[in-house]
Scaffold this motif. Structure first.
Motif, PDB file in Angstrom:
ATOM      1  N   LEU A 243      -4.488   3.937  -4.804  1.00  0.00           N
ATOM      2  CA  LEU A 243      -5.399   2.806  -5.003  1.00  0.00           C
ATOM      3  C   LEU A 243      -6.330   2.787  -3.797  1.00  0.00           C
ATOM      4  O   LEU A 243      -5.867   2.815  -2.648  1.00  0.00           O
TER       5      LEU A 243
ATOM      6  N   GLY B  30     -12.107  -6.818  -0.357  1.00  0.00           N
ATOM      7  CA  GLY B  30     -12.024  -8.279  -0.294  1.00  0.00           C
ATOM      8  C   GLY B  30     -12.794  -8.978  -1.399  1.00  0.00           C
ATOM      9  O   GLY B  30     -13.070 -10.170  -1.319  1.00  0.00           O
TER      10      GLY B  30
ATOM     11  N   GLY C 209     -11.816  -8.490  -4.782  1.00  0.00           N
ATOM     12  CA  GLY C 209     -10.991  -8.496  -5.993  1.00  0.00           C
ATOM     13  C   GLY C 209     -11.034  -7.210  -6.807  1.00  0.00           C
ATOM     14  O   GLY C 209     -10.562  -7.182  -7.948  1.00  0.00           O
TER      15      GLY C 209
HETATM   16  C1  LIG Z   1      -5.630  -2.020   0.021  1.00  0.00           C
HETATM   17  C2  LIG Z   1      -6.969  -2.010  -0.730  1.00  0.00           C
HETATM   18  C3  LIG Z   1      -6.861  -1.116  -1.970  1.00  0.00           C
HETATM   19  C4  LIG Z   1      -7.319  -3.456  -1.166  1.00  0.00           C
HETATM   20  O1  LIG Z   1      -8.515  -3.431  -1.947  1.00  0.00           O
HETATM   21  P1  LIG Z   1      -9.404  -4.767  -2.144  1.00  0.00           P
HETATM   22  O2  LIG Z   1     -10.339  -4.515  -3.276  1.00  0.00           O
HETATM   23  O3  LIG Z   1      -9.977  -5.180  -0.855  1.00  0.00           O
HETATM   24  O4  LIG Z   1      -8.293  -5.828  -2.591  1.00  0.00           O
HETATM   25  P2  LIG Z   1      -8.597  -7.165  -3.397  1.00  0.00           P
HETATM   26  O5  LIG Z   1      -9.848  -7.795  -2.881  1.00  0.00           O
HETATM   27  O6  LIG Z   1      -8.529  -6.895  -4.866  1.00  0.00           O
HETATM   28  O7  LIG Z   1      -7.375  -8.054  -2.972  1.00  0.00           O
HETATM   29  C5  LIG Z   1      -6.251  -8.250  -3.822  1.00  0.00           C
HETATM   30  C6  LIG Z   1      -5.287  -9.175  -3.111  1.00  0.00           C
HETATM   31  O8  LIG Z   1      -4.702  -8.502  -1.982  1.00  0.00           O
HETATM   32  C7  LIG Z   1      -4.973  -9.222  -0.805  1.00  0.00           C
HETATM   33  N1  LIG Z   1      -5.387  -8.280   0.239  1.00  0.00           N
HETATM   34  C8  LIG Z   1      -6.231  -7.229   0.093  1.00  0.00           C
HETATM   35  N2  LIG Z   1      -6.424  -6.625   1.272  1.00  0.00           N
HETATM   36  C9  LIG Z   1      -5.712  -7.333   2.181  1.00  0.00           C
HETATM   37  C10 LIG Z   1      -5.546  -7.219   3.582  1.00  0.00           C
HETATM   38  N3  LIG Z   1      -6.161  -6.249   4.281  1.00  0.00           N
HETATM   39  N4  LIG Z   1      -4.737  -8.095   4.208  1.00  0.00           N
HETATM   40  C11 LIG Z   1      -4.122  -9.083   3.509  1.00  0.00           C
HETATM   41  N5  LIG Z   1      -4.247  -9.261   2.169  1.00  0.00           N
HETATM   42  C12 LIG Z   1      -5.049  -8.383   1.523  1.00  0.00           C
HETATM   43  C13 LIG Z   1      -6.143 -10.124  -1.107  1.00  0.00           C
HETATM   44  O9  LIG Z   1      -6.088 -11.283  -0.320  1.00  0.00           O
HETATM   45  C14 LIG Z   1      -5.974 -10.407  -2.582  1.00  0.00           C
HETATM   46  O10 LIG Z   1      -5.117 -11.497  -2.805  1.00  0.00           O
HETATM   47  P3  LIG Z   1      -5.704 -12.908  -3.320  1.00  0.00           P
HETATM   48  O11 LIG Z   1      -6.462 -12.598  -4.587  1.00  0.00           O
HETATM   49  O12 LIG Z   1      -4.473 -13.718  -3.536  1.00  0.00           O
HETATM   50  O13 LIG Z   1      -6.607 -13.375  -2.241  1.00  0.00           O
HETATM   51  C15 LIG Z   1      -8.113  -1.517   0.208  1.00  0.00           C
HETATM   52  O14 LIG Z   1      -8.076  -2.247   1.409  1.00  0.00           O
HETATM   53  C16 LIG Z   1      -8.026  -0.038   0.523  1.00  0.00           C
HETATM   54  O15 LIG Z   1      -8.585   0.785  -0.208  1.00  0.00           O
HETATM   55  N6  LIG Z   1      -7.339   0.329   1.626  1.00  0.00           N
HETATM   56  C17 LIG Z   1      -7.221   1.725   2.029  1.00  0.00           C
HETATM   57  C18 LIG Z   1      -6.351   2.524   1.080  1.00  0.00           C
HETATM   58  C19 LIG Z   1      -4.970   1.920   0.921  1.00  0.00           C
HETATM   59  O16 LIG Z   1      -4.308   1.526   1.871  1.00  0.00           O
HETATM   60  N7  LIG Z   1      -4.538   1.894  -0.352  1.00  0.00           N
HETATM   61  C20 LIG Z   1      -3.225   1.427  -0.708  1.00  0.00           C
HETATM   62  C21 LIG Z   1      -2.304   2.556  -0.556  1.00  0.00           C
HETATM   63  S1  LIG Z   1      -0.674   2.100  -1.067  1.00  0.00           S
END
Ligand SMILES: CC(C)(COP(=O)(O)OP(=O)(O)OC[C@H]1O[C@@H](n2cnc3c(N)ncnc32)[C@H](O)[C@@H]1OP(=O)(O)O)[C@@H](O)C(=O)NCCC(=O)NCCS
Length: 147
Positions: free
Chosen positions: A81, A89, A91
């Motif tokens: 993912l 941030g 969604g």
């Molecule tokens: C982790 C990742 C996929 C999140 O993507 P994103 O689009 O920012 O996530 P979303 O905005 O859909 O957030 C979904 C939920 O997770 C929470 N969340 C997302 N990132 C977060 C963070 N860094 N710290 C705390 N909570 C977080 C959000 O608060 C949200 O919850 P809410 O709707 O109750 O507020 C992104 O940061 C990423 O690509 N990271 C690098 C790759 C990675 O680590 N992938 C996962 C490997 S297992």
């Protein structure tokens, strides 16, 4: 918009994949054919903006071998993912996981499992926010043979 990738249409997926897994090639990835040729086993979703640019992706599979922490088999597994840093941030991961979940249910799975590195606190927080429950912490070991 959430789009399912196919062999014919997977624009933007491979560069995002290479950003998450730098060891995978951004263009001629041999995994591409395997993954997209088996839609009963693998799912690739991208999130695209209104201009059709892919901003994030999710990969999932159906795993019939034992998966730590699960109570059923086969289960769906969230293999990867990723959302581009500038688009986090908003969604996007949440929408991608909803798409994975729908597919898993359509495939008859009762559980969706996932994993994250021990130090990836952001991923742990995201999994919890998306309704996952932590089950186990695992350390892998390896011993080289034949030397
Ligand atoms: C982790 C990742 C996929 C999140 O993507 P994103 O689009 O920012 O996530 P979303 O905005 O859909 O957030 C979904 C939920 O997770 C929470 N969340 C997302 N990132 C977060 C963070 N860094 N710290 C705390 N909570 C977080 C959000 O608060 C949200 O919850 P809410 O709707 O109750 O507020 C992104 O940061 C990423 O690509 N990271 C690098 C790759 C990675 O680590 N992938 C996962 C490997 S297992």
């Amino acid at each position: 918009m959430i789009k399912r990738c196919t062999l014919r249409d997977h624009d933007g997926w491979l560069p995002l994949r290479a950003a998450l897994w730098p060891d995978s090639a951004a263009d001629s990835d041999p995994d591409k054919h395997t993954i997209l040729s088996e839609p009963e086993r693998y799912l690739v979703l991208t999130f695209t903006n209104k201009d059709g640019k892919a901003l994030g992706f999710a990969e999932a599979s159906i795993r019939a071998d034992y998966v730590n922490g699960t109570n059923s088999s086969p289960v769906a597994f969230l293999e990867g993912l990723y959302v581009q840093p500038a688009n986090r941030g908003q969604g996007i991961a949440r929408q991608l996981v909803v798409g994975v979940q729908r597919w898993a249910e359509e495939m008859g799975c009762a559980e969706l499992a996932s994993d994250a590195l021990l130090d990836n606190q952001a991923s742990h927080a995201m999994h919890k926010a998306l309704g996952f429950v932590e089950t186990e912490r695992v350390v892998y070991f390896l011993k080289a043979l034949g030397g």
